[in-house]
Design a protein around this motif. Structure first.
Motif, PDB file in Angstrom:
ATOM      1  N   THR A  51       4.866   3.500   5.663  1.00 38.27           N
ATOM      2  CA  THR A  51       4.399   3.398   4.327  1.00 38.27           C
ATOM      3  C   THR A  51       5.248   4.060   3.203  1.00 38.27           C
ATOM      4  O   THR A  51       5.564   5.106   3.418  1.00 38.27           O
ATOM      5  CB  THR A  51       3.103   3.953   4.298  1.00 38.27           C
TER       6      THR A  51
ATOM      7  N   ASP B 105      -1.594  -5.001  -8.495  1.00 39.67           N
ATOM      8  CA  ASP B 105      -1.802  -5.533  -7.324  1.00 39.67           C
ATOM      9  C   ASP B 105      -1.102  -4.553  -6.093  1.00 39.67           C
ATOM     10  O   ASP B 105      -0.566  -5.119  -5.268  1.00 39.67           O
ATOM     11  CB  ASP B 105      -1.190  -6.785  -7.056  1.00 39.67           C
TER      12      ASP B 105
ATOM     13  N   ASP C  68      -1.755  -0.895  -3.803  1.00 42.27           N
ATOM     14  CA  ASP C  68      -2.924  -0.075  -3.488  1.00 42.27           C
ATOM     15  C   ASP C  68      -2.363   1.403  -3.082  1.00 42.27           C
ATOM     16  O   ASP C  68      -1.367   1.303  -2.726  1.00 42.27           O
ATOM     17  CB  ASP C  68      -3.651  -0.901  -2.050  1.00 42.27           C
ATOM     18  N   VAL C  69      -3.211   2.163  -3.247  1.00 38.23           N
ATOM     19  CA  VAL C  69      -3.101   3.312  -2.711  1.00 38.23           C
ATOM     20  C   VAL C  69      -3.536   3.409  -1.275  1.00 38.23           C
ATOM     21  O   VAL C  69      -4.500   3.184  -0.879  1.00 38.23           O
ATOM     22  CB  VAL C  69      -3.988   4.516  -3.482  1.00 38.23           C
ATOM     23  N   ALA C  70      -2.411   3.726  -0.482  1.00 35.64           N
ATOM     24  CA  ALA C  70      -2.878   3.828   1.207  1.00 35.64           C
ATOM     25  C   ALA C  70      -3.766   4.722   1.341  1.00 35.64           C
ATOM     26  O   ALA C  70      -4.025   5.762   0.894  1.00 35.64           O
ATOM     27  CB  ALA C  70      -1.431   4.219   1.566  1.00 35.64           C
TER      28      ALA C  70
ATOM     29  N   ARG D 241      -3.207   6.038  -8.930  1.00 34.55           N
ATOM     30  CA  ARG D 241      -4.402   4.981  -9.165  1.00 34.55           C
ATOM     31  C   ARG D 241      -4.209   4.407 -10.614  1.00 34.55           C
ATOM     32  O   ARG D 241      -4.139   2.932 -10.893  1.00 34.55           O
ATOM     33  CB  ARG D 241      -5.630   5.285  -9.029  1.00 34.55           C
TER      34      ARG D 241
ATOM     35  N   ALA E 219       0.899  -1.125  -0.075  1.00 32.92           N
ATOM     36  CA  ALA E 219      -0.135   0.022   0.159  1.00 32.92           C
ATOM     37  C   ALA E 219       0.973   1.195   0.062  1.00 32.92           C
ATOM     38  O   ALA E 219       1.798   1.459   0.939  1.00 32.92           O
ATOM     39  CB  ALA E 219      -0.887   0.017   1.178  1.00 32.92           C
TER      40      ALA E 219
ATOM     41  N   PHE F  85      -0.946   2.159 -10.822  1.00 38.17           N
ATOM     42  CA  PHE F  85      -1.167   1.079  -9.719  1.00 38.17           C
ATOM     43  C   PHE F  85      -2.148  -0.103 -10.461  1.00 38.17           C
ATOM     44  O   PHE F  85      -2.278  -1.351  -9.970  1.00 38.17           O
ATOM     45  CB  PHE F  85      -1.393   1.255  -8.583  1.00 38.17           C
ATOM     46  N   ASP F  86      -2.815   0.469 -11.345  1.00 38.53           N
ATOM     47  CA  ASP F  86      -4.232  -0.424 -11.745  1.00 38.53           C
ATOM     48  C   ASP F  86      -3.549  -1.566 -12.201  1.00 38.53           C
ATOM     49  O   ASP F  86      -2.599  -1.714 -13.371  1.00 38.53           O
ATOM     50  CB  ASP F  86      -4.941   0.537 -12.741  1.00 38.53           C
TER      51      ASP F  86
END
Length: 344
Positions: free
Chosen positions: A266, A241, A243-245, A234, A216, A237-238
């Motif tokens: 993070t 796998d 995630d946006v923290a 986003r 994340a 990362f799409d």
């Protein structure tokens, strides 16, 4: 300001009056010449006050008479006097010239004020370098830095006129917001990840994007001032796998940001010129090299000599440092590609 074409129709004083011209506009210079003669009632003195030859002044007055279709002066060898139409024209000429002077003064004041330049954050290099070079190019202008955290946070100030320009990802703004703004691409800025020193990926010199799978990564989620950056994350990362923290507590200032990030542990999505942070290491992202398309953004219609210097500075540095060269394996979102093509 009354339009010169809205001057009343001045009836000829006699059948010998000049025929009206087809022109719908009156040159303010001719009105100024008329007014000085009307005040002096002497062509030689009026020409001296206007720094023109008497013959040139006489030609200008005759041209104004032709354009209005009236006689303005009665000329004899001994004196000059106003006709009835000339007397009627005097207050109109004064109002038109007064309004013109007010307009020029207003814009001189606007051009003399400081240009307010949003750099987003004190630690970001791209905007700061452009600003510093612009100050060298236009040392007589006052270019003042502001810090609005992100482009999305600056647009309200831009459209309201409380801020002149900002830097950031133009494609990340809402379409309705973009409609009142314009932009110039400044740099394809490579992105990086800020990792805690003890993170397993910190040992790498470069971090492949896919190596962040299962992580994340903080990208400003929940901060309305940096929504264009969160949107960029986003899209990157799409399908990977990653995630946006979740939103972290709003941290104002470098010290608070460092404290909050150290506590959460993070990884943080940043750019390669992001300033060093204690307890963390900066690693460029590769495979692909994600790019942030940083633009200079301003409200449409902005006019300021400091703004011209800012645009020249961006072009100059971009050429010298290759800021507009995209790596072969560089990545930016499709919407950014499309928008930049349409901008050319």
């Amino acid at each position: 300001m009354p339009s010169t074409s809205s001057l009343p129709s001045l009836s000829p004083t006699s059948p010998a009056s000049p025929a009206p011209s087809a022109s719908a506009h009156v040159d303010p210079r001719l009105l100024r010449a008329f007014l000085v003669v009307a005040e002096e009632l002497h062509f030689t003195r009026a020409a001296a006050l206007l720094y023109v030859a008497q013959q040139a002044l006489s030609r200008d007055v005759r041209r104004l008479e032709r354009e209005l279709g009236v006689e303005l002066f009665v000329r004899t060898t001994r004196q000059v006097s106003l006709t009835a139409d000339g007397e009627r024209l005097v207050p109109f000429a004064r109002r038109v010239l007064g309004a013109q002077e007010e307009l020029v003064a207003a814009f001189r004041e606007e051009l003399a004020r400081p240009l307010l330049v949003d750099l987003n954050s004190p630690g970001l290099l791209t905007g700061r370098r452009v600003l510093h070079r612009a100050r060298e190019l236009a040392p007589e202008q006052e270019l003042m830095a502001r810090y609005e955290s992100g482009l999305a946070g600056a647009v309200g100030e831009l459209t309201a006129g409380r801020l002149d320009v900002s830097f950031g990802r133009f494609a990340g703004l809402e379409a309705g917001v973009r409609a009142g703004l314009d932009h110039q691409l400044v740099r394809y800025e490579p992105m990086a990840v800020l990792l805690p020193e003890g993170h397993p990926l910190a040992a790498l010199a470069e971090v492949p994007v896919d190596a962040l799978a299962g992580e994340a990564v903080y990208a400003g989620a929940g901060n309305p001032r940096t929504s264009e950056w969160t949107d960029l994350a986003r899209q990157l990362f799409d399908g990977r796998d990653i995630d946006v923290a979740a939103p972290a507590p709003m941290a104002v200032g470098e010290e608070e940001f460092e404290r909050v990030m150290a506590r959460t542990g993070t990884p943080v999505l940043v750019v390669v010129d992001f300033p060093a942070m204690p307890g963390a290491v900066l690693r460029p992202l590769v495979e692909p090299v994600p790019l942030s398309a940083v633009s200079l953004v301003w409200r449409k219609g902005l006019v300021h000599p400091g703004f011209d210097a800012l645009r020249r500075a961006a072009v100059e540095i971009g050429r010298a440092d290759g800021w507009l060269r995209r790596p072969v394996n560089g990545w930016i979102p499709a919407i950014d590609v499309d928008m930049l093509k349409r901008r050319k």
